[in-house]
Design an enzyme around this catalytic site. Structure first.
Site, short mmCIF file in Angstrom:
data_model
loop_
_atom_site.label_atom_id
_atom_site.label_comp_id
_atom_site.label_asym_id
_atom_site.label_seq_id
_atom_site.Cartn_x
_atom_site.Cartn_y
_atom_site.Cartn_z
N LEU A 118 14.25 8.60 1.04
CA LEU A 118 13.53 7.84 0.04
C LEU A 118 13.49 8.69 -1.22
O LEU A 118 13.32 9.91 -1.13
CB LEU A 118 12.09 7.53 0.49
CG LEU A 118 11.85 6.36 1.43
CD1 LEU A 118 10.36 6.30 1.77
CD2 LEU A 118 12.29 5.05 0.80
N ASP A 119 13.62 8.07 -2.39
CA ASP A 119 13.47 8.82 -3.63
C ASP A 119 12.12 9.52 -3.65
O ASP A 119 11.14 9.02 -3.07
CB ASP A 119 13.56 7.88 -4.84
CG ASP A 119 14.95 7.29 -5.01
OD1 ASP A 119 15.89 7.81 -4.38
OD2 ASP A 119 15.08 6.31 -5.76
N ARG A 120 12.06 10.65 -4.33
CA ARG A 120 10.81 11.42 -4.38
C ARG A 120 9.62 10.56 -4.82
O ARG A 120 8.53 10.64 -4.26
CB ARG A 120 10.96 12.60 -5.34
CG ARG A 120 9.71 13.48 -5.44
CD ARG A 120 9.84 14.50 -6.55
NE ARG A 120 9.90 13.83 -7.85
CZ ARG A 120 10.08 14.47 -9.00
NH1 ARG A 120 10.27 15.78 -9.01
NH2 ARG A 120 10.11 13.80 -10.13
N ALA A 122 9.29 7.31 -4.69
CA ALA A 122 9.06 6.11 -3.88
C ALA A 122 8.20 6.47 -2.66
O ALA A 122 8.08 7.64 -2.29
CB ALA A 122 10.38 5.51 -3.43
N ARG A 219 16.77 0.76 -7.73
CA ARG A 219 16.32 1.02 -9.10
C ARG A 219 17.40 0.64 -10.12
O ARG A 219 17.11 0.00 -11.14
CB ARG A 219 15.94 2.49 -9.24
CG ARG A 219 14.77 2.89 -8.35
CD ARG A 219 14.66 4.40 -8.18
NE ARG A 219 14.34 5.06 -9.44
CZ ARG A 219 14.20 6.38 -9.55
NH1 ARG A 219 14.36 7.16 -8.48
NH2 ARG A 219 13.90 6.92 -10.71
#
Length: 274
Positions: A118-120, A122, A219
Site C-alpha cells: 500500500l502507498d505510504r 494510503a 491515484r
C-alpha cells in the site's frame, strides 16, 4: 460471556482470530488461562489478553498496525496512513514489514513475507505470509489476478458515469512519478474498475477494484480522468485539501494457501476528511 468481551475489545478481529488467541493460551480470566469462548464472566472478573503465545517469548506490539486475522500461514493487518509498507534495508523509518517481522520473531516456524503493498499515505488491508509455501501461493494469486482488492477513495469532481473501467499503460519517471503513456512497449498494462457510491464532505466517494496492481495505479488513473484523490500530494491539486491521502483498502479476498478456502476480509471505509 467471554466471547462478547473479546468482540467488544477487538471489533476488527474475526472470530477465527479470537479463537486462536484462546487456543494459544493468551486469554486469562482472573489470572488463569481460558480456552472456552462461552466462559461466563462477571463485572468483577479481570480479563487480560497476553501479547505472546503460551510457552513462548513475549511478542512485540503490532502497533500502529491493527490485527485483523492471524493463523499459522498468514497475517492480515489494517495499516494506518503515513506508514511505509516496505523499503530498502537501510531505511530508518518504521515499515509495516519490519513491525510484522519483530512481532513474529519468537515464532521459529514463521518466515514473514511481504505479498503486496500500500502507498505510504494510503491505509487499509495488507496480508503477510508466515511461511514460504503461503508466500508462493499468495504471489501466484496476485500475479494471476485471483486475489480481490477493493478500495474506497474520496475524489475531486464527479465522474460523468456512475461506473466504468480505466484501461491504460503506465510508465514511471526517474523521479518516481507515474504517468499514463500511449507507448505500449514502455508502459505496464493497468486496469482499474470504479463505481460512484456517495458523497462525503462535498467530495465524491468511489469504490475502486483493482484488476492489476501497478505502482500508484488508482491515484494516476483517477487523476488522469480529472478526478484526483483528495489529499494526494503528487497527483492532486496543490496544496492538498486534506493532510491525509483519502485512499483506503477496505476489502481483501484470496484463497487460503493450505485449505484452498476463500478468505474475505473487510474493514471500515472512509467517512470524513478527519
Amino acid at each position: 460471556m467471554l466471547i462478547d468481551w473479546l468482540v467488544a475489545k477487538f471489533p476488527k478481529s474475526s472470530k477465527s482470530t479470537l479463537k486462536k488467541m484462546l487456543e494459544d493460551g493468551r486469554v486469562t480470566v482472573n489470572g488463569r488461562a481460558v480456552k472456552v469462548m462461552k466462559t461466563p464472566i462477571g463485572e468483577k472478573d479481570v480479563v487480560e489478553v497476553l501479547n505472546r503465545a503460551a510457552g513462548g517469548p513475549p511478542r512485540s506490539s503490532l502497533d500502529p498496525l491493527t490485527l485483523v486475522y492471524e493463523d499459522a500461514d498468514l497475517l492480515v493487518v489494517d495499516k494506518p496512513p503515513g506508514l511505509l509498507t516496505s523499503t530498502v534495508p537501510s531505511e530508518k523509518r518504521p515499515t509495516a514489514i519490519a513491525i510484522v517481522t519483530r512481532y513474529l520473531a519468537g515464532d521459529r516456524k514463521a518466515r514473514p513475507g511481504l505479498v503486496h503493498r500500500l502507498d505510504r499515505d494510503a491505509s487499509g488491508l495488507l496480508v503477510f505470509a508466515k511461511t514460504l509455501a503461503a508466500f508462493d501461493s499468495f504471489k501466484s494469486q496476485f500475479f494471476h489476478h485471483k486475489a480481490g482488492r477493493v478500495y474506497e477513495a474520496l475524489v475531486h469532481g464527479k465522474p460523468r458515469e456512475t461506473k466504468g473501467t480505466m484501461d491504460s499503460f503506465l510508465i514511471e519517471s526517474k523521479e518516481g512519478k507515474v504517468f499514463v503513456t500511449k507507448d505500449k512497449n514502455k508502459g505496464q498494462h493497468a486496469i482499474t474498475h470504479y463505481e460512484v457510491i456517495g458523497e462525503v464532505d462535498g467530495f465524491t466517494k468511489v469504490r475502486v477494484q483493482l484488476q492489476t496492481g501497478r505502482k500508484h495505479q488508482i491515484r494516476v488513473h483517477l487523476a488522469s480522468r480529472g478526478y484526483p484523490i483528495v489529499g494526494d500530494p503528487v497527483y492532486g491539486p496543490q496544496p492538498p485539501k486534506s493532510d491525509a491521502l483519502k485512499l483506503r483498502g477496505v476489502e481483501l479476498s484470496l484463497d487460503h494457501p493450505r485449505t484452498g478456502k476463500r478468505l474475505e476480509f473487510k474493514v471500515e471505509g472512509l467517512k470524513s476528511l478527519t
